[in-house]
Design a protein around this motif. Sequence first.
Motif, short mmCIF file in Angstrom:
data_model
loop_
_atom_site.label_atom_id
_atom_site.label_comp_id
_atom_site.label_asym_id
_atom_site.label_seq_id
_atom_site.Cartn_x
_atom_site.Cartn_y
_atom_site.Cartn_z
N SER A 17 7.99 41.04 14.30
CA SER A 17 8.93 42.14 14.12
C SER A 17 8.55 42.99 12.92
O SER A 17 7.92 42.51 11.96
CB SER A 17 10.35 41.59 13.89
OG SER A 17 10.80 40.86 15.01
N ARG A 19 10.44 46.57 10.71
CA ARG A 19 11.47 47.59 10.64
C ARG A 19 10.91 48.82 9.94
O ARG A 19 10.51 48.74 8.76
CB ARG A 19 12.72 47.10 9.90
CG ARG A 19 13.86 48.11 10.02
CD ARG A 19 15.14 47.64 9.38
NE ARG A 19 15.13 47.81 7.93
CZ ARG A 19 16.23 47.88 7.18
NH1 ARG A 19 17.42 47.79 7.74
NH2 ARG A 19 16.12 48.01 5.87
N TYR A 80 16.40 54.12 10.91
CA TYR A 80 15.61 52.90 11.05
C TYR A 80 15.14 52.71 12.49
O TYR A 80 15.79 53.18 13.43
CB TYR A 80 16.45 51.68 10.66
CG TYR A 80 17.03 51.76 9.27
CD1 TYR A 80 18.35 52.17 9.06
CD2 TYR A 80 16.26 51.42 8.15
CE1 TYR A 80 18.89 52.25 7.79
CE2 TYR A 80 16.80 51.50 6.88
CZ TYR A 80 18.11 51.92 6.71
OH TYR A 80 18.64 52.00 5.44
N GLN A 82 14.12 49.23 14.31
CA GLN A 82 13.87 47.79 14.32
C GLN A 82 13.05 47.47 15.55
O GLN A 82 13.47 47.75 16.68
CB GLN A 82 15.18 47.02 14.34
CG GLN A 82 15.02 45.52 14.39
CD GLN A 82 14.37 44.95 13.15
OE1 GLN A 82 14.72 45.32 12.02
NE2 GLN A 82 13.42 44.03 13.32
N ASN A 84 11.22 44.48 17.62
CA ASN A 84 11.08 43.04 17.85
C ASN A 84 10.15 42.78 19.03
O ASN A 84 9.87 43.69 19.82
CB ASN A 84 12.45 42.43 18.13
CG ASN A 84 13.41 42.58 16.97
OD1 ASN A 84 13.01 42.59 15.80
ND2 ASN A 84 14.70 42.70 17.28
#
Length: 127
Positions: A17, A19, A80, A82, A84
């Motif tokens: 992951s 960010r 942002y 994110q 994953n």
Amino acid sequence: QVQLVDSGGGLVQAGGSLRLSCAASGRTLSSYAMGWFRQAPGKEREFVAAISRSGPNRYYADPVKGRFTISRDNAKKTVYLQMNSLKPEDTAVYYCAADDTTNYYSASRTVSGYDYWGQGTQVTVSS
């Protein structure tokens, strides 16, 4: 006008992951719909995700649905992404973008829909 600075990219193994952050300066962030795009070597810049000015409406490209999440904090003037379950095919330079022409509850999913761009941040996913 708004100035955008992208950060948070790096090298990560598949399945990991990251960010990304997009820090805005200048005009208030709530004036803009925001988007993330990416560009891999030899390919055109493509849409990844977008979020409306108010935040409740979000849009994702099919390859990232269920893995990426876009969010915004207007008070912190930051957007942002994110990411994953990263895959090698996610490797690209990622750019945030701002648009102050779209209506309050929507966001463009095209490169031409944005007037302001960050400098980009490299994301590399190793297999």
